[in-house]
Design a protein around this motif. Sequence first.
Motif, PDB file in Angstrom:
ATOM      1  N   LEU A 168      -4.187  -0.069  -8.365  1.00 31.95           N
ATOM      2  CA  LEU A 168      -4.909  -1.108  -7.623  1.00 31.95           C
ATOM      3  C   LEU A 168      -4.833  -2.448  -8.333  1.00 31.95           C
ATOM      4  CD1 LEU A 168      -8.040   0.919  -6.447  1.00 31.95           C
ATOM      5  CD2 LEU A 168      -6.163   0.049  -5.031  1.00 31.95           C
ATOM      6  N   VAL A 186      -1.741  -3.842  -7.059  1.00 28.53           N
ATOM      7  CA  VAL A 186      -1.843  -4.222  -5.653  1.00 28.53           C
ATOM      8  C   VAL A 186      -2.491  -5.587  -5.491  1.00 28.53           C
ATOM      9  CG1 VAL A 186      -3.035  -3.679  -3.490  1.00 28.53           C
ATOM     10  CG2 VAL A 186      -1.847  -1.876  -4.725  1.00 28.53           C
ATOM     11  N   TRP A 195       0.820  -1.205   0.000  1.00 26.69           N
ATOM     12  CA  TRP A 195       0.000   0.000   0.000  1.00 26.69           C
ATOM     13  C   TRP A 195       0.858   1.260   0.000  1.00 26.69           C
ATOM     14  CZ3 TRP A 195      -4.697  -0.423  -1.546  1.00 26.69           C
ATOM     15  CH2 TRP A 195      -5.390  -1.625  -1.331  1.00 26.69           C
TER      16      TRP A 195
END
Length: 284
Positions: free
Chosen positions: A246, A249, A214
């Motif tokens: 994202l 991620v 993050w």
Amino acid sequence: MGQPDSTPDPTSVPPPPGPSPYATPPSPAPYPPSEVPPVGPATGAPEPAPGTPAPHRWGIGAYVLVEILFLGSSFLIAALLAGPDGPSVVAVVLGLSVPTLLAAGTAVLITRARGNGPRIDLGLRWSARDVATGLLWGLGGLVVSVPASLVYVQIVGADNATTAVGQAFDGIRVGWPVALGVFVLVAFVAPVCEEIVYRGLLWGAVTKHGANRWVAFAITTLLFAMAHFELTRTPLLLVVALPIGLARVFTGRLPASIVAHQVNNLLPALALALALTGGVPAAL
């Protein structure tokens, strides 16, 4: 004459079975035989477990080097190819493609020279699942970025809403073959190169120094938006970069963010190609 001595000679008596009471007991092993760690030939440090790649030896310095090459080549091309009447289409295309390709190519070479290669160090391993995930994040990003772009135009005005690429091509008219080449470059090639640099090389450099995914997401998103050097568009670029980051991620690999980035660039690339042929004005 006396009777012979019946006491046995001690040297002729065999020792009792079992360990000798006078022997030195063996030292206990520091590890059970199955748990002794392997030792590297040069350093004496434990080697990674079988199948685990060694940590890469590049970090923030590699990203800084790539950025210097990108900026230096951009300024050099602009200085060498700028004409008295403004940049030609050749200069713009070279300025748009060469620095980006040089930066991404250098990043890949760094991972090969000082790491485990781009597949491991950058997560550049393609799979159908990652492509599908990237498409979903890219389409979801359009749901957010398209309305954000319309709001952005209303706030700053149409004259200030043009991208740096659109400004570079402003007033230039070309045929469809060149316009198609620019479309492919903006929609497909540039996203691959930019993702290798930001959510590949920079991401790996940040996580090497202890940051979690993050923190890496936040840093790479911010620097990606700022690296376009479009101050008024930075907030919009942050919105655009969120779904792309994202995708990285939640998959842990680069192809999903590459595909999401390509989906995001499709509409601007199409608008630019049409503008180059005189079909629409060069805006977003």
